[in-house]
Design an enzyme around this catalytic site. Sequence first.
Site, short mmCIF file in Angstrom:
data_model
loop_
_atom_site.label_atom_id
_atom_site.label_comp_id
_atom_site.label_asym_id
_atom_site.label_seq_id
_atom_site.Cartn_x
_atom_site.Cartn_y
_atom_site.Cartn_z
N SER A 75 0.79 -1.21 0.06
CA SER A 75 -0.09 0.08 0.19
C SER A 75 0.86 1.39 0.23
CB SER A 75 -0.88 -0.18 1.17
OG SER A 75 -0.30 -0.32 2.29
N HIS A 79 -3.14 -3.13 -5.57
CA HIS A 79 -3.47 -2.78 -4.14
C HIS A 79 -4.80 -2.82 -3.81
CE1 HIS A 79 -3.84 0.47 -0.67
NE2 HIS A 79 -3.54 -0.60 -0.26
N GLU A 95 -6.51 -0.19 -6.75
CA GLU A 95 -5.35 0.45 -7.30
C GLU A 95 -4.25 -0.23 -8.08
OE1 GLU A 95 -4.98 4.59 -4.52
OE2 GLU A 95 -3.85 2.83 -3.92
N ASN A 115 -3.92 6.22 0.08
CA ASN A 115 -3.27 6.54 1.34
C ASN A 115 -2.22 7.58 1.49
OD1 ASN A 115 -4.26 4.25 2.39
ND2 ASN A 115 -2.71 2.91 1.99
#
Length: 699
Positions: free
Chosen positions: A408, A429, A441, A479
Amino acid sequence: MSDPVNLSVEDGIAFVIIDNPPVNALSGRVAAGLRDRVTEAAADPAVIAIVLTAFGRTFIAGADITEFGGDGPTVDVHAVLAVLEDCAKPVVAALHGTIYGGGLEVAMACHYRIADDAARLGLPEVKLGLLPGAGGTQRLPRLIGVAPALEMISTGKPVTAQDALNLGLVDRLSKGDVRTVAARFAATVARQKSPPPRTRTRTVIPPAPSFWDEAAARIGKSLRGLPAGPHILACVRAAVERPFKEGLDLEGQAFAACVRSRESEALRHLFFAERRAARIKDIPRDTPTRPIARVGVIGAGTMGGGIAMCFASAGYPVTLVDINEAALTRGLSTIQGNYAASVAKGRLAAIDRDAALSRIRTATDYAAFTDADLVIEAAFEDMDLKLLIFRDLDRVCRPGAILASNTSTLNIDQMAAATARPGDVLGLHFFSPANVMRLLEVVRGAATTPDVMATAMDLARRLGKVAVVSGVCDGFIGNRMVAGYGREANLLMLEGVEPARIDKALTEFGFPMGPIAMGDMVGLDIGVKAAAEAEKAGRGSDDPRPGIIAKRLVAAGRLGQKTGAGLYRYEPGGRRPLPDPAALAIIADAARELGIEPRDIDDQEIVDRCILPLVNEAARILAEGIAQRPGDIDIVWVNGYGFPSLHGGPLFHADTIGLPKVLDRIRQFQDRHGPRYWTPAPLLETLVAEGRRFAELED
Ligand code: 3H9
């Protein structure tokens, strides 16, 4: 421009054929074409009946959404449907594919409906913040009754052809070519010479008086925040209690109000953004993909297990590898438990669970990956470990097999460089729980080849995921942005705002859960560990403030829900966050040590402090080319972080507020809190200077 509605006559049957690819949307031109062709057929003495049908993969899948929000419809759809319904010759709708929205409303204005047995029929307008606007709220209750009609309209869920037959929505199913079956049926009813049945003249059986109050409570809850909610009930009620024309007028007014609502605009934006996200700007849509027949997953923990479930549920055989049998047994038992819960909730048939489980095989050696076409590692977030894994995978996997990391945050290019096939390496991800969350992702490394990217996007679609392409950076799109959101929540606590007020302000904004309760649910130790790892790797922060509360709570054994206390306390076995003076004392101590004075902060500031960093960081992400377009970022946040869909995602929201206002507010925070976290992104400044919006940066 060719005509989107054509007419051909064969043996006394007029075929009115809609041809408006890709989904035969009911545009103004299609509506006008329907009116004109049906009028011609009705006037042709050689025609005894009319079959309404469509070319391509589907009958009309709804009104053309791209035409909403413009200068208003150029064609009166009600008048068009009246031409169909009033026609003296039988009009039969031959239905295949997805008969949605305006498409179903057209079909309901026909005298008969024959459906291909694989067809699906529905009124999904509510998912776009709307209600049916072409008579659906008036004709559906007349055809199938009030309760099932309200259910279809308020949930937007489609029904199968068989269910439609059982409900009385269609008259017959066809196993073969639906157009031929409909033509035969049309000829038969025309010869019978009985007057064509008109949906609008049917009466509706009123439900029990208590029905409306119960329905209002149910819909009020399920459609909370959607302007369409109350209108749906009022319109369906009008179908029972008022003449057809009055019901239509009421529906028309409600539809016009909903189309103009910010909520519907936001949901329509997300509809198209999701579809655009599937496209990679510099990779043609017809790029050949690599065949994926077997998938390998490294790590039987929460992430790896969830990823294995995604593939197994979608029909892919999976090889799950972990370091020892004990880890595999633990992982498999969690997977079995998850499937069992789905079966218990009625979401999955036992036979499908058994099939999915039978697709998962386990091993403790990477040699088991020799027949895999794609391997995804979901090991700990430790670069040294990942480099070892990629070296080993490169050795055992066949040439052409794709190697992916579920990291991540870590650098995909570094992992790719550990292999002799950097073009075959990318990030996939998944979001936790991977078997539930829709977002994926797809991280494109510097060397990832176009066909590997195309394969990943295609795979995501097959898994039922919404995929968004991200470039390589710390945290990728989601993130990287969440860092500012969490940071401001922490700083607000140090400035004296109680955790429950922060959560309340953000749940009122529309998040299903506030950031503080979320931290407790995930576990405060996770963030503390990640910060320690970052520090070890030389990526740590020199600002003690954002991490201090979690650090102190973890040191006091308060890890969150799992230990019965974090920023809130929890009753044994409970999940409801309860205010806890002990946590407040820890926060107050930390603030005092850092010399932060408490001050009065209103709810608007709480929301702005948490949301505007998302916008500012997103602008940087766009400028750096990490995200392809603003809509992609909105899709990430709505699908991965619970950003309220009624606000359309952070950037749609920013456009709605107005970028000059957003920039002003960021500058105010910069004045008060300094430039470190509040320097406006240059792209935001440029857009404001040029009087433009994020939306203008879409394709
Ligand atoms: C309505 O009907 C209001 C009425 O009550 C009142 C009228 C007065 N319009 O999803 P896909 C495009 S509201 C315009 O990838 P799939 C889509 O953007 C409407 N365009 O394919 C995409 O374009 P591109 C109620 C539309 O096979 C392409 O078609 N109806 C529309 O996975 C392919 O779409 C709905 O809400 C549209 N209505 O799924 C149905 N629909 O290739 C919405 C699609 O350029 N549509 N496009 O990216 C769907 O649910 C799915 O598209 C469908 C096909 C199931 C039909």
